[in-house]
Enzyme design. Structure first.
Site, short mmCIF file in Angstrom:
data_model
loop_
_atom_site.label_atom_id
_atom_site.label_comp_id
_atom_site.label_asym_id
_atom_site.label_seq_id
_atom_site.Cartn_x
_atom_site.Cartn_y
_atom_site.Cartn_z
CG ASP A 108 -1.98 -0.87 1.21
OD1 ASP A 108 -2.33 -1.47 0.18
OD2 ASP A 108 -2.73 -1.11 2.11
NE ARG A 151 -4.74 -1.61 -4.14
CZ ARG A 151 -4.47 -1.85 -2.96
NH1 ARG A 151 -3.96 -0.81 -2.31
NH2 ARG A 151 -4.17 -3.05 -2.38
CE LYS A 207 -11.22 10.01 -7.42
NZ LYS A 207 -12.95 10.22 -6.92
C1 LIG Z 1 -8.99 -1.03 -2.84
C2 LIG Z 1 -8.53 0.30 -2.52
C3 LIG Z 1 -7.15 0.53 -2.24
C4 LIG Z 1 -6.68 1.67 -1.78
N1 LIG Z 1 -5.35 1.97 -1.27
C5 LIG Z 1 -4.62 3.02 -1.24
C6 LIG Z 1 -3.36 3.25 -0.74
O1 LIG Z 1 -2.54 2.36 -0.72
N2 LIG Z 1 -2.98 4.53 -0.75
C7 LIG Z 1 -3.82 5.50 -0.50
O2 LIG Z 1 -3.54 6.81 -0.43
N3 LIG Z 1 -5.10 5.56 -0.71
C8 LIG Z 1 -5.75 4.25 -1.07
N4 LIG Z 1 -7.11 4.09 -1.21
C9 LIG Z 1 -8.14 5.31 -0.78
C10 LIG Z 1 -8.02 6.23 -2.42
O3 LIG Z 1 -6.94 6.72 -2.38
C11 LIG Z 1 -9.16 7.15 -1.87
O4 LIG Z 1 -8.95 7.85 -0.98
C12 LIG Z 1 -10.62 6.48 -1.83
O5 LIG Z 1 -10.78 5.33 -2.51
C13 LIG Z 1 -11.74 7.53 -2.16
O6 LIG Z 1 -11.63 7.97 -3.49
P1 LIG Z 1 -12.76 7.51 -4.39
O7 LIG Z 1 -12.27 7.47 -5.88
O8 LIG Z 1 -13.20 6.02 -4.01
O9 LIG Z 1 -14.24 8.13 -4.15
P2 LIG Z 1 -14.22 9.68 -3.78
O10 LIG Z 1 -13.31 10.79 -4.29
O11 LIG Z 1 -14.34 9.61 -2.20
O12 LIG Z 1 -15.86 9.91 -4.13
C14 LIG Z 1 -16.15 10.58 -5.47
C15 LIG Z 1 -17.60 10.14 -5.75
O13 LIG Z 1 -17.40 8.61 -6.02
C16 LIG Z 1 -18.82 8.07 -5.28
N5 LIG Z 1 -18.78 7.39 -4.01
C17 LIG Z 1 -17.55 7.26 -3.24
N6 LIG Z 1 -17.70 6.38 -2.43
C18 LIG Z 1 -19.07 6.17 -2.53
C19 LIG Z 1 -19.94 5.18 -1.80
N7 LIG Z 1 -19.37 4.44 -0.59
N8 LIG Z 1 -21.05 4.86 -2.11
C20 LIG Z 1 -21.62 5.77 -3.40
N9 LIG Z 1 -20.94 6.40 -4.07
C21 LIG Z 1 -19.64 6.73 -3.55
C22 LIG Z 1 -19.45 9.50 -4.94
O14 LIG Z 1 -20.41 9.86 -6.25
C23 LIG Z 1 -18.50 10.54 -4.63
O15 LIG Z 1 -18.82 11.97 -4.98
C24 LIG Z 1 -7.55 3.00 -1.66
C25 LIG Z 1 -8.77 2.85 -2.06
C26 LIG Z 1 -9.37 1.32 -2.52
C27 LIG Z 1 -10.90 1.34 -3.18
#
Ligand SMILES: Cc1cc2nc3c(=O)[nH]c(=O)nc-3n(C[C@H](O)[C@H](O)[C@H](O)COP(=O)(O)OP(=O)(O)OC[C@H]3O[C@@H](n4cnc5c(N)ncnc54)[C@H](O)[C@@H]3O)c2cc1C
Length: 307
Positions: free
Chosen positions: A134, A185, A188
Site C-alpha cells: 500500500d 493499483r 486518488k
Molecule cells: C481498494 C482500494 C485500495 C486503496 N489503497 C490506497 C493506498 O494504498 N493508498 C492511498 O493513499 N489510498 C488508497 N485508497 C484510497 C483512495 O486513495 C481514496 O482515498 C478513496 O478510494 C476515495 O476515493 P474514491 O475515488 O473511491 O471516491 P471519492 O473521491 O471519495 O468520491 C467520489 C465520488 O464517488 C462516489 N462514491 C464514493 N464513495 C461512495 C460510496 N461509498 N457509495 C456511493 N458512491 C460513492 C460519489 O459519487 C463521490 O462523490 C484505496 C482505495 C481503494 C478502493
C-alpha cells in the site's frame, strides 16, 4: 476536492486525532468499525473472503496496523501475514495480501523492513498469490518504490504497489514503473499532502487518475483501479469497450463495506472485482480515514449501530 469536503475532511481528521476521542471510540468497540472491518481476527477475515469468492469477487487482505514503534512489533505483524498466507493457501482462497510498509518497520529501519516484506513475498509465492505494498503518505513514497524495485530485482514478480493520482510525481513514476513491469493499483490518494507536491482540487485528481489509467490500458499491462467513483468506473468501462481492451487486463478494487452491491453487480457483468478486506484489532486509523473521506460514510456507521 471541493471546499466543503476539504473542510469536512480536516475537521474529522482533527477530531479523530484527539486522544480522548480515540479512547472513547476504541472503547465503544469493534461494533462501530464492523461496517468497514471484517473482524478482529484472521478466522473472521478468511471467512469473509470465502463469502466474497462465492459471489465471484476476489479479495486482498489487510491486517490493520501502521507506523509501528518497534522492530519487535513489526516482526509480530510479519508473523501474522505469514500465517494469513498459509490460511489463503489451505483454503484455496482467491485473495492477495496488502501490506503497509510502515507496519513492517519502514520508518525505523528500511533494511529490516525489506527482510520482513521479502519473507512475506516468499510465503505469498508459495501460496500462489501476490503482495501489494500500500502507498502511505508522501514521506514514504520513494522508499516504498525502492522496496518494490529491490524485490523485483531479486525475482519477486509477485510484489506490486500503488500510485496516488493526487501526487504530481505519479505521472513520471507510472511511466517508469510501467517500463519496469511492476503492476500497480491506481488510486486518488487518502492522505493530507502539501499543495507544493499534490493536487488539492478533485477535478485535477480525477483527470490525473484517468491519465494514469489510460497509460496502463493502452500499454496492455495489467492495472487495478481502486475507486468507488462512478466517473472512474464508467470511464474505464467505456474506454475498454471502445478500444477493445480485454477485461483480463484490468480489475476494479473497492473497500469492504463500501458499494458492496456495485461490486457484486460488476462481478456479475463479467468484470474482475477485488474487495479490499481489512481486519485486526488496530482498526482506529483506518476507520477514521474512511469517516473523513465523506459524510455518507459516517451515516453508514451510525446505521450499522442500530441494525
Ligand atoms: C481498494 C482500494 C485500495 C486503496 N489503497 C490506497 C493506498 O494504498 N493508498 C492511498 O493513499 N489510498 C488508497 N485508497 C484510497 C483512495 O486513495 C481514496 O482515498 C478513496 O478510494 C476515495 O476515493 P474514491 O475515488 O473511491 O471516491 P471519492 O473521491 O471519495 O468520491 C467520489 C465520488 O464517488 C462516489 N462514491 C464514493 N464513495 C461512495 C460510496 N461509498 N457509495 C456511493 N458512491 C460513492 C460519489 O459519487 C463521490 O462523490 C484505496 C482505495 C481503494 C478502493
Amino acid at each position: 476536492m471541493g471546499r466543503g469536503s476539504a473542510v469536512y475532511r480536516r475537521l474529522m481528521l482533527a477530531l479523530f486525532g484527539n486522544r480522548l476521542v480515540e479512547r472513547l471510540v476504541t472503547r465503544f468497540g469493534a461494533r462501530l468499525a464492523s461496517r468497514f472491518v471484517a473482524g478482529e481476527d484472521r478466522t473472521s477475515a478468511l471467512l469473509m473472503v470465502q463469502r466474497l469468492n462465492r459471489i465471484g469477487i476476489s479479495a486482498t487482505l489487510d491486517h490493520l496496523g501502521e507506523s509501528v514503534r518497534s522492530l519487535n512489533a513489526a516482526a509480530g505483524f510479519r508473523e501474522e501475514y505469514l500465517r494469513l498466507l498459509d490460511g489463503i493457501r489451505l483454503q484455496k482462497a482467491r485473495s492477495t495480501v496488502s501490506v503497509k510498509p510502515t507496519q513492517m518497520g519502514l520508518a525505523l529501519d528500511p533494511e529490516c523492513c525489506l527482510r520482513n516484506v521479502r519473507q512475506i513475498a516468499e510465503r505469498a509465492r508459495k501460496a500462489g498469490t501476490s503482495v501489494c505494498l500500500d502507498m502511505e503518505d508522501s514521506r514514504y513514497t520513494e522508499a516504498t518504490l525502492d522496496l518494490v524495485r529491490q524485490l523485483r530485482e531479486e525475482g519477486f514478480a509477485n510484489v506490486t504497489t500503488v500510485l496516488q493520482s493526487y501526487l504530481f510525481r505519479s505521472e513520471q513514476d507510472a511511466a517508469r514503473l510501467l517500463q519496469e513491469g511492476i503492476a500497480l493499483r491506481l488510486v486518488k490518494g487518502a492522505y493530507q499532502e502539501k499543495k507544493e507536491i499534490a493536487f488539492a482540487n478533485s477535478e485535477d485528481i480525477l483527470l490525473q487518475l484517468h491519465k494514469l489509467i489510460r497509460l496502463h490500458l493502452d500499454s496492455g499491462a495489467f492495472v487495478a483501479i481502486g475507486s468507488h467513483d462512478d466517473r472512474v468506473i464508467g470511464e474505464v468501462r467505456s474506454y475498454a469497450e471502445r478500444t477493445g481492451i480485454d477485461r483480463s487486463l484490468f480489475e476494479f478494487q473497492m473497500l469492504y463495506g463500501l458499494r458492496m452491491e456495485e461490486q457484486a453487480k460488476l462481478a456479475g457483468l463479467g468484470y474482475q472485482v477485488r474487495c479490499y478486506v481489512p481486519y485486526g484489532r488496530q482498526w482506529y486509523p483506518y476507520f477514521t480515514r474512511r469517516l473523513a473521506e465523506k459524510p455518507g460514510n459516517l451515516w453508514l456507521v451510525v446505521r450499522n449501530l442500530f441494525r
